[in-house]
Design a protein around this motif. Structure first.
Motif, short mmCIF file in Angstrom:
data_model
loop_
_atom_site.label_atom_id
_atom_site.label_comp_id
_atom_site.label_asym_id
_atom_site.label_seq_id
_atom_site.Cartn_x
_atom_site.Cartn_y
_atom_site.Cartn_z
N GLN A 1 88.04 103.48 32.93
CA GLN A 1 87.75 104.83 33.40
C GLN A 1 88.07 105.01 34.88
OE1 GLN A 1 83.57 105.12 31.82
NE2 GLN A 1 84.34 106.99 30.87
N ALA A 2 88.07 103.89 35.62
CA ALA A 2 88.27 103.96 37.08
C ALA A 2 89.74 104.01 37.47
CB ALA A 2 87.60 102.77 37.76
N ILE A 3 90.62 103.54 36.60
CA ILE A 3 92.02 103.42 36.98
C ILE A 3 92.93 103.95 35.87
CG2 ILE A 3 91.60 101.38 38.41
CD1 ILE A 3 92.71 99.69 36.16
N ASP A 4 94.19 104.16 36.23
CA ASP A 4 95.22 104.44 35.25
C ASP A 4 95.44 103.16 34.46
OD1 ASP A 4 97.57 104.81 33.85
OD2 ASP A 4 98.65 105.74 35.51
N PRO A 5 95.30 103.19 33.12
CA PRO A 5 95.42 101.96 32.34
C PRO A 5 96.85 101.45 32.20
CG PRO A 5 95.11 103.82 30.88
CD PRO A 5 94.95 104.36 32.28
#
Length: 286
Positions: A224-228
Motif C-alpha cells: 500500500q505504501a509503494i508502487d508494486p
C-alpha cells in the motif's frame, strides 16, 4: 489454487547447509509448475550447474554470492561465474551473506560438510571504515557493464544505503535482500523511500514470514505504501524443514489474502502475478 511465480531466491545443493533440492530436482518442479527459479548458494557460484540444468530443458538460472568461499568481493570471481553461465542467459550477483551482521539465525540447519565447522569462513563485507571498498565499486561497474542485476545480501543498513547510492550513480539495478531481516531492519517507510530510485527493487521473501521477521500485515503495508512495480516475492526456500517452493507460494498468498480480507481489502490475481512472476522476470531480464 495455482500461483504463477518465478522465484529469484532458492537454495539447492551444493550449499553451506544440506538442502532439499538438487538443481535438477528443482528444475523438474519448476517445469511442472510452469515457473522458473534462480539458484543461490552461500558456498559457490551456481552458474555452471544452472547452465547444465537449462541444457536439459529446465528453467533454472544461476548466481554468485560474494562470500569468501566463492572468492569474496572480487571482479575475478564474478568474471568466472559469468563465463560459466554462458552468453545467452541472465544471472544474479549477491553481495556477501556471511557477514556477521544481524542476530543469530532463527532456523537451525545441518552443515553440508564437517570441514565448514572445522575451518570457519572469514566474514566478508562490502565496506571498510565507513565507505565502500574499491573492490565493491569494481564489482558494481562490472555488473552494470554486463547488465547483471545485483542484490544487497546481508549487508548492514548503512552498507545498503552506500550500495544503492553507487548503483544509482552508475545506472544498474539492485534488489534489497529481505530488507526486514535483522541485519538491516528497514521499516516500510524506509523501503518506500529507497524505492523512489528506479534502480532499486525490493524482495519480499516468504521465509521471512515463516520465521516471524515480518507478517502478512507488514507485506500489505508495503504494497500500500509503494508502487508494486518493483516488488518481487521470492521464497528463500530449500531448507530441509520447509515445504516445496510451489507450496510456499500457495501458502503465502493465502496468508496475505486472509490478512487483506480482515481489513476489507482484496488482492487481485493481477497483483499476485505481477509481484510473484512478472516483476521477478523483469528484474532478472528473462
Amino acid at each position: 489454487m495455482s500461483i504463477p511465480f518465478f522465484d529469484l531466491h532458492v537454495h539447492s545443493e551444493p550449499d553451506t547447509y544440506s538442502r532439499r533440492y538438487s538443481p535438477l530436482s528443482l528444475g523438474q518442479e519448476m517445469k511442472a509448475a510452469g515457473a522458473g527459479a534462480v539458484l543461490k548458494s552461500h558456498l559457490t557460484a551456481t552458474t555452471s550447474v544452472a547452465r547444465m540444468a537449462r541444457e536439459q530443458g529446465y528453467p533454472i538460472y544461476g548466481s554468485i554470492t560474494l562470500n569468501q568461499y566463492a572468492g569474496g568481493v572480487s571482479t575475478q570471481a564474478v568474471q568466472a561465474a559469468l563465463a560459466a553461465n554462458g552468453q545467452d542467459a541472465p544471472m544474479v550477483i549477491w553481495f556477501p551473506t556471511l557477514t556477521g551482521h544481524g542476530a543469530k539465525p532463527r532456523l537451525s540447519q545441518p552443515k553440508c560438510h564437517p570441514v565448514l565447522d572445522t575451518y570457519p569462513v572469514k566474514l566478508e563485507r562490502v565496506s571498510e571504515e565507513g565507505r565502500l571498498r574499491p573492490d565493491t565499486i569494481d564489482v558494481i561497474q562490472l555488473a552494470v557493464d554486463f547488465g547483471i542485476p545485483m542484490a544487497t545480501g546481508h549487508s548492514s543498513k548503512e552498507e545498503v544505503y552506500m550500495l544503492v547510492e553507487e548503483v544509482d550513480k552508475r545506472g544498474g539495478r539492485i534488489m534489497l535482500t529481505h530488507p526486514c531481516h535483522s541485519c538491516t531492519g528497514f521499516t516500510t517507510s524506509e523501503v518506500a523511500e529507497l524505492l523512489q530510485s528506479s534502480h532499486v527493487w525490493a524482495e519480499v521473501a516468504i521465509l521471512m514470514t515463516k520465521l516471524g521477521y515480518e507478517s502478512p500485515d507488514d507485506v500489505l503495508d508495503l504494497l500500500q505504501a509503494i508502487d508494486p512495480g518493483r516488488v518481487c516475492v521470492s521464497t528463500d526456500f530449500g531448507q530441509l524443514k520447509n515445504e516445496t517452493v510451489t507450496e510456499g507460494y500457495a501458502w503465502f498468498i493465502e496468508q496475505v489474502r486472509t490478512s487483506a480480507a480482515s481489513r476489507g481489502l482484496e488482492i487481485p490475481d493481477s497483483l499476485v502475478e505481477q509481484i510473484c512472476r512478472t516483476n521477478p522476470m523483469k528484474f532478472l531480464g528473462v
